[in-house]
Design a protein around this motif. Structure first.
Motif, PDB file in Angstrom:
ATOM      1  N   ALA A 107      64.738  80.255 101.363  1.00 14.99           N
ATOM      2  CA  ALA A 107      66.069  80.857 101.421  1.00 14.99           C
ATOM      3  C   ALA A 107      66.002  82.365 101.220  1.00 14.99           C
ATOM      4  O   ALA A 107      66.638  83.133 101.958  1.00 14.99           O
ATOM      5  CB  ALA A 107      66.968  80.224 100.363  1.00 14.99           C
ATOM      6  N   THR A 108      65.243  82.814 100.238  1.00 10.80           N
ATOM      7  CA  THR A 108      65.175  84.253  99.976  1.00 10.80           C
ATOM      8  C   THR A 108      64.415  84.980 101.080  1.00 10.80           C
ATOM      9  O   THR A 108      64.737  86.126 101.399  1.00 10.80           O
ATOM     10  CB  THR A 108      64.531  84.542  98.612  1.00 10.80           C
ATOM     11  N   ILE A 205      59.327  88.767  96.303  1.00 10.14           N
ATOM     12  CA  ILE A 205      59.374  88.885  94.848  1.00 10.14           C
ATOM     13  C   ILE A 205      59.833  87.601  94.172  1.00 10.14           C
ATOM     14  O   ILE A 205      59.633  87.412  92.963  1.00 10.14           O
ATOM     15  CB  ILE A 205      60.273  90.078  94.438  1.00 10.14           C
ATOM     16  N   PHE A 206      60.412  86.671  94.922  1.00  8.34           N
ATOM     17  CA  PHE A 206      60.831  85.389  94.349  1.00  8.34           C
ATOM     18  C   PHE A 206      59.704  84.352  94.346  1.00  8.34           C
ATOM     19  O   PHE A 206      59.883  83.278  93.772  1.00  8.34           O
ATOM     20  CB  PHE A 206      62.011  84.808  95.149  1.00  8.34           C
ATOM     21  N   ARG A 207      58.564  84.645  94.946  1.00  9.61           N
ATOM     22  CA  ARG A 207      57.564  83.600  95.145  1.00  9.61           C
ATOM     23  C   ARG A 207      56.970  83.093  93.832  1.00  9.61           C
ATOM     24  O   ARG A 207      56.778  81.892  93.648  1.00  9.61           O
ATOM     25  CB  ARG A 207      56.453  84.098  96.061  1.00  9.61           C
ATOM     26  N   TRP A 208      56.630  84.021  92.930  1.00  9.98           N
ATOM     27  CA  TRP A 208      55.974  83.627  91.690  1.00  9.98           C
ATOM     28  C   TRP A 208      56.831  83.961  90.478  1.00  9.98           C
ATOM     29  O   TRP A 208      57.569  84.947  90.482  1.00  9.98           O
ATOM     30  CB  TRP A 208      54.624  84.340  91.551  1.00  9.98           C
ATOM     31  N   ASN A 209      56.721  83.143  89.440  1.00  9.97           N
ATOM     32  CA  ASN A 209      57.337  83.486  88.168  1.00  9.97           C
ATOM     33  C   ASN A 209      56.832  84.852  87.739  1.00  9.97           C
ATOM     34  O   ASN A 209      55.643  85.165  87.891  1.00  9.97           O
ATOM     35  CB  ASN A 209      56.980  82.427  87.122  1.00  9.97           C
ATOM     36  N   HIS A 210      57.734  85.676  87.191  1.00  9.08           N
ATOM     37  CA  HIS A 210      57.351  87.049  86.869  1.00  9.08           C
ATOM     38  C   HIS A 210      56.194  87.117  85.880  1.00  9.08           C
ATOM     39  O   HIS A 210      55.435  88.087  85.872  1.00  9.08           O
ATOM     40  CB  HIS A 210      58.558  87.830  86.348  1.00  9.08           C
ATOM     41  N   ARG A 211      56.046  86.082  85.050  1.00  7.90           N
ATOM     42  CA  ARG A 211      54.951  86.102  84.083  1.00  7.90           C
ATOM     43  C   ARG A 211      53.614  85.738  84.725  1.00  7.90           C
ATOM     44  O   ARG A 211      52.565  85.870  84.093  1.00  7.90           O
ATOM     45  CB  ARG A 211      55.262  85.157  82.914  1.00  7.90           C
ATOM     46  N   ARG A 212      53.651  85.291  85.985  1.00  3.26           N
ATOM     47  CA  ARG A 212      52.425  84.912  86.695  1.00  3.26           C
ATOM     48  C   ARG A 212      52.108  85.835  87.860  1.00  3.26           C
ATOM     49  O   ARG A 212      51.055  85.722  88.467  1.00  3.26           O
ATOM     50  CB  ARG A 212      52.567  83.482  87.225  1.00  3.26           C
TER      51      ARG A 212
END
Length: 286
Positions: A107-108, A205-212
């Protein structure tokens, strides 16, 4: 090494998007999720945050050459879509993208493409929630860094690059005594972070959790300037809290920062702390 290129800056805000993943309430079945997302009291809250925090901070940008795509579901009731259309008429950087239910990455990805104009060599894509804000020079600073990374060969077809500004203000809307805190995250947040890719890239930028994300992409980070306002309230889906070690900001100073650093009108924004909506029970924060 790229020298002359068109790097377009595009943001995506998921606004009550009825998708199949990406936040806690998306585990509900589609009808239950739609009933929750489009509840009138909930939507009143989301518009209040969006119109008083997110949009004013973007409208005040020192570099106005960007677009924000508001990702909504095709099932969103027409009264809310009309209100968003009126906002798009008011803010020239705003685009509306209505999609059927999809996973968050697909979607993003489509939303970023909706905000990209012909001729782009690179996309610097950022994400923002409707209840957060960014500093007035966020786009300007992001562009300066992104263009330099492209020139250095850090961002190419095979390797996305992330730009992360990770110092900002945490604003606890439930704490009237000491609501504002200054904090430097140890790594990227979803907020005030952007990913530089080619227009046809599969990642964003939505692909991975920000901590990863640092495990998957090259990361340039800057903890120096106050670059975001992150709100905390009972309707956050992510269970936000004031981080340990955050430094309290006096109210008078915070009001000045909201105005000078983030382009917000304190007289419009501060009442969000004590405003009571028709229902304050359950929310997804998206």
């Amino acid at each position: 090494m790229a020298t002359n290129f068109d790097n377009q800056i595009v943001g995506v805000c998921r606004f009550s998007y009825l998708g199949s993943g990406g936040f806690e309430a998306s585990k509900l079945d589609e009808q239950a999720l739609a009933d929750l997302l489009y509840d009138q009291a909930r939507m009143t809250r989301r518009f209040a945050f969006f119109e008083r925090l997110c949009l004013p901070s973007l409208a005040a940008q020192t570099d106005p050459d960007f677009r924000l795509v508001v990702l909504i579901g095709t099932s969103m009731p027409m009264r809310f879509r009309k209100r968003l259309k009126a906002l798009a008429d008011q803010f020239p950087f705003l685009r509306i993208c209505a999609l059927e239910p999809n996973g968050p990455l697909n979607a993003t990805r489509r939303a970023f493409r909706r905000g990209t104009e012909e001729g782009a060599d690179y996309i610097t894509g950022f994400r923002i929630d409707d209840d957060d804000a960014v500093a007035v020079d966020y786009i300007e600073k992001t562009r300066a860094v992104a263009d330099q990374l492209i020139r250095l060969g850090w961002a190419d077809a095979d390797h996305p690059a992330v730009i992360a500004f990770h110092r900002g203000i945490y604003w606890d809307l439930n704490d009237r005594d000491q609501p504002f805190h200054d904090f430097r995250e140890i790594g990227p947040l979803g907020l005030a972070s952007a990913m530089v890719t080619k227009p046809d890239a599969q990642s964003n930028i939505f692909r991975w959790n920000h901590r990863r994300v640092a495990a998957h992409a090259r990361v340039w980070s800057d903890p120096t300037d106050l670059m975001f306002v992150r709100t905390l309230h009972q309707h956050n889906d992510s269970g936000r809290t004031i981080p340990p070690g955050a430094v309290a900001i006096p109210k008078w100073q915070a009001k000045k920062l909201l105005s000078d650093r983030f382009g917000l009108d304190p007289e419009e924004a501060l009442p969000l702390m004590w405003r009571k909506f028709a229902s304050d029970t359950d929310d997804t924060g998206e």
